[in-house]
Write a protein that holds these residues in place. Sequence first.
Motif, PDB file in Angstrom:
ATOM      1  N   SER A   9      42.545   4.874  57.062  1.00 17.25           N
ATOM      2  CA  SER A   9      42.665   3.515  56.545  1.00 17.25           C
ATOM      3  C   SER A   9      42.673   3.539  55.030  1.00 17.25           C
ATOM      4  CB  SER A   9      41.496   2.658  57.051  1.00 17.25           C
ATOM      5  OG  SER A   9      41.736   1.281  56.843  1.00 17.25           O
ATOM      6  N   ASP A  10      43.116   2.439  54.428  1.00 15.91           N
ATOM      7  CA  ASP A  10      43.001   2.223  52.985  1.00 15.91           C
ATOM      8  C   ASP A  10      43.561   3.398  52.190  1.00 15.91           C
ATOM      9  OD1 ASP A  10      40.856  -0.289  52.693  1.00 15.91           O
ATOM     10  OD2 ASP A  10      40.583   0.894  54.509  1.00 15.91           O
ATOM     11  N   ILE A  11      44.816   3.744  52.475  1.00 14.89           N
ATOM     12  CA  ILE A  11      45.419   4.890  51.785  1.00 14.89           C
ATOM     13  C   ILE A  11      45.972   4.512  50.408  1.00 14.89           C
ATOM     14  CG2 ILE A  11      45.866   6.145  53.916  1.00 14.89           C
ATOM     15  CD1 ILE A  11      48.757   5.174  53.801  1.00 14.89           C
ATOM     16  N   HIS A  12      46.240   3.247  50.156  1.00 13.33           N
ATOM     17  CA  HIS A  12      46.584   2.730  48.827  1.00 13.33           C
ATOM     18  C   HIS A  12      47.624   3.591  48.103  1.00 13.33           C
ATOM     19  CE1 HIS A  12      43.595  -0.439  48.848  1.00 13.33           C
ATOM     20  NE2 HIS A  12      42.651   0.425  49.206  1.00 13.33           N
ATOM     21  N   LEU A  13      48.782   3.774  48.736  1.00 18.42           N
ATOM     22  CA  LEU A  13      49.846   4.543  48.097  1.00 18.42           C
ATOM     23  C   LEU A  13      50.457   3.714  46.970  1.00 18.42           C
ATOM     24  CD1 LEU A  13      51.546   6.226  51.184  1.00 18.42           C
ATOM     25  CD2 LEU A  13      49.636   7.026  49.785  1.00 18.42           C
ATOM     26  N   LEU A  14      50.721   4.354  45.838  1.00 18.11           N
ATOM     27  CA  LEU A  14      51.096   3.624  44.622  1.00 18.11           C
ATOM     28  C   LEU A  14      52.479   4.020  44.126  1.00 18.11           C
ATOM     29  CD1 LEU A  14      50.260   1.722  42.278  1.00 18.11           C
ATOM     30  CD2 LEU A  14      49.329   3.751  41.126  1.00 18.11           C
ATOM     31  N   ASP A  15      53.308   3.012  43.864  1.00 17.46           N
ATOM     32  CA  ASP A  15      54.587   3.202  43.182  1.00 17.46           C
ATOM     33  C   ASP A  15      54.942   1.868  42.532  1.00 17.46           C
ATOM     34  OD1 ASP A  15      57.146   3.648  42.286  1.00 17.46           O
ATOM     35  OD2 ASP A  15      57.794   4.711  44.083  1.00 17.46           O
ATOM     36  N   LEU A  16      54.935   1.832  41.199  1.00 21.59           N
ATOM     37  CA  LEU A  16      55.159   0.578  40.473  1.00 21.59           C
ATOM     38  C   LEU A  16      56.524   0.520  39.792  1.00 21.59           C
ATOM     39  CD1 LEU A  16      51.649   0.119  38.816  1.00 21.59           C
ATOM     40  CD2 LEU A  16      52.464  -0.745  41.021  1.00 21.59           C
ATOM     41  N   LYS A  17      57.350   1.525  39.950  1.00 22.61           N
ATOM     42  CA  LYS A  17      58.632   1.504  39.246  1.00 22.61           C
ATOM     43  C   LYS A  17      59.479   0.339  39.759  1.00 22.61           C
ATOM     44  CE  LYS A  17      60.975   5.010  42.125  1.00 22.61           C
ATOM     45  NZ  LYS A  17      59.842   5.547  42.886  1.00 22.61           N
ATOM     46  N   SER A  44      44.193   9.753  45.666  1.00 27.41           N
ATOM     47  CA  SER A  44      45.265  10.735  45.520  1.00 27.41           C
ATOM     48  C   SER A  44      46.165  10.728  46.749  1.00 27.41           C
ATOM     49  CB  SER A  44      44.678  12.135  45.335  1.00 27.41           C
ATOM     50  OG  SER A  44      45.693  13.121  45.408  1.00 27.41           O
ATOM     51  N   HIS A  45      47.485  10.632  46.509  1.00 28.11           N
ATOM     52  CA  HIS A  45      48.449  10.720  47.610  1.00 28.11           C
ATOM     53  C   HIS A  45      48.299  12.033  48.362  1.00 28.11           C
ATOM     54  CE1 HIS A  45      51.593   7.663  45.893  1.00 28.11           C
ATOM     55  NE2 HIS A  45      50.354   7.253  45.717  1.00 28.11           N
ATOM     56  N   ASN A  46      47.849  13.060  47.679  1.00 27.37           N
ATOM     57  CA  ASN A  46      47.725  14.374  48.296  1.00 27.37           C
ATOM     58  C   ASN A  46      46.816  14.348  49.517  1.00 27.37           C
ATOM     59  OD1 ASN A  46      47.791  17.397  48.414  1.00 27.37           O
ATOM     60  ND2 ASN A  46      45.642  17.156  47.867  1.00 27.37           N
ATOM     61  N   LEU A  47      45.791  13.514  49.469  1.00 27.07           N
ATOM     62  CA  LEU A  47      44.883  13.463  50.619  1.00 27.07           C
ATOM     63  C   LEU A  47      45.582  12.896  51.848  1.00 27.07           C
ATOM     64  CD1 LEU A  47      42.833  14.012  48.337  1.00 27.07           C
ATOM     65  CD2 LEU A  47      41.205  12.582  49.595  1.00 27.07           C
ATOM     66  N   PHE A  48      46.445  11.894  51.655  1.00 27.10           N
ATOM     67  CA  PHE A  48      47.200  11.387  52.801  1.00 27.10           C
ATOM     68  C   PHE A  48      48.130  12.462  53.343  1.00 27.10           C
ATOM     69  CE2 PHE A  48      50.964   9.283  54.640  1.00 27.10           C
ATOM     70  CZ  PHE A  48      50.345   8.713  55.738  1.00 27.10           C
ATOM     71  N   ASP A  49      48.757  13.207  52.439  1.00 26.44           N
ATOM     72  CA  ASP A  49      49.617  14.304  52.880  1.00 26.44           C
ATOM     73  C   ASP A  49      48.823  15.312  53.708  1.00 26.44           C
ATOM     74  OD1 ASP A  49      51.725  13.133  51.535  1.00 26.44           O
ATOM     75  OD2 ASP A  49      51.466  14.363  49.731  1.00 26.44           O
ATOM     76  N   ASP A  68      45.652  -1.824  54.219  1.00 24.50           N
ATOM     77  CA  ASP A  68      45.633  -1.438  52.808  1.00 24.50           C
ATOM     78  C   ASP A  68      46.419  -0.158  52.581  1.00 24.50           C
ATOM     79  OD1 ASP A  68      44.251  -3.692  52.190  1.00 24.50           O
ATOM     80  OD2 ASP A  68      42.482  -2.687  51.390  1.00 24.50           O
ATOM     81  N   LEU A  69      47.675  -0.194  53.019  1.00 22.77           N
ATOM     82  CA  LEU A  69      48.574   0.920  52.768  1.00 22.77           C
ATOM     83  C   LEU A  69      49.092   0.875  51.334  1.00 22.77           C
ATOM     84  CD1 LEU A  69      48.705   0.249  55.972  1.00 22.77           C
ATOM     85  CD2 LEU A  69      50.665   1.762  55.929  1.00 22.77           C
ATOM     86  N   THR A  70      49.056  -0.311  50.714  1.00 23.50           N
ATOM     87  CA  THR A  70      49.514  -0.489  49.339  1.00 23.50           C
ATOM     88  C   THR A  70      48.340  -0.933  48.467  1.00 23.50           C
ATOM     89  OG1 THR A  70      50.083  -2.839  49.597  1.00 23.50           O
ATOM     90  CG2 THR A  70      51.772  -1.225  50.214  1.00 23.50           C
ATOM     91  N   ASN A  71      48.627  -1.144  47.187  1.00 23.87           N
ATOM     92  CA  ASN A  71      47.627  -1.654  46.245  1.00 23.87           C
ATOM     93  C   ASN A  71      47.859  -3.120  45.917  1.00 23.87           C
ATOM     94  OD1 ASN A  71      46.028   0.867  45.087  1.00 23.87           O
ATOM     95  ND2 ASN A  71      48.160   1.489  45.313  1.00 23.87           N
TER      96      ASN A  71
END
Length: 288
Positions: A9-17, A44-49, A68-71
């Motif tokens: 849960s709550d992986i909060h992957l981030l991409d703001l471009k 860190s995205h690495n943990l989801f990977d 909460d997949l996003t921020n």
Amino acid sequence: MPLRFIHCSDIHLLDLKGAQLGQWLNKRLTGGVNLLLNRRRKHSHNLFDQIVVHAREYAVDRLVITGDLTNLALAPEFELVRSKLREVGLPVTVIPGNHDTYTRGAARSRRFETFLGEFMEGERDDADYPFVQRLGDVALIGVSTAIPSLPLVAVGEVGEEQLARLDRVLAQLAGEGLARVVLIHHPVLPGVAKPRHGLLDLEAFGKVIARHGAELILHGHEHRRIEGTLPGPSRPVPVHGVGSGTYLSQEPGKHGAFSLYTVEPRAITRVYHWWNGAAFAADPSAAY
């Protein structure tokens, strides 16, 4: 056949471009400041990977993510999430969290459902939620508590209409003898959510569970391990909250985490895994 799945849960992957200035003139202004000064350094995205790698190694049937997949519920974030989930190589089930409907605009446009609907396919009663995924002798029941709220507030709500549908669904699935796993973002145990973080209709949700029961309730939101039970019609219903899947913290109980479940109508087993700074380690003391 039992269902084996990983819950995070709550992986909060981030991409703001590509985000435009006008998209920040709302709750995202305070959320963005918190993201830049705090949250961005702690996830860190690495943990989801790594969770995905474990899912493949364990050869699970499914990956389940409770919100909460996003921020900030921006389109670039959802595009990143959709891309990541398509690359998992296993079936994925998701439900939204408060960060996935961060603003009224994101909620009105049904951005979560538009981008991630393919990971919520299932039976419905003329509404998005709850949805039911029948997987052998197990039914995953996806509930939404995601509502937009004021700055510095992260409350959730199921709502009367969804609760009525959930009531019918739980009764029907019980009659069919299926193991019912309810997926929800906000904690459903009294007194565990932080101030201004709770489920507004927690008591009403509890009454539905008291009438019909469930075999397991899974949630996230508080970024820490939470365990307890809710009263059911014949026996207590186990409730498990998991820490954020991408959290780098080494504070006890708040580590990055996921759980490996094996569910069948008469038995549930779980092995909790926590991030020790270098890898996800199984915690035998958290077996269920």
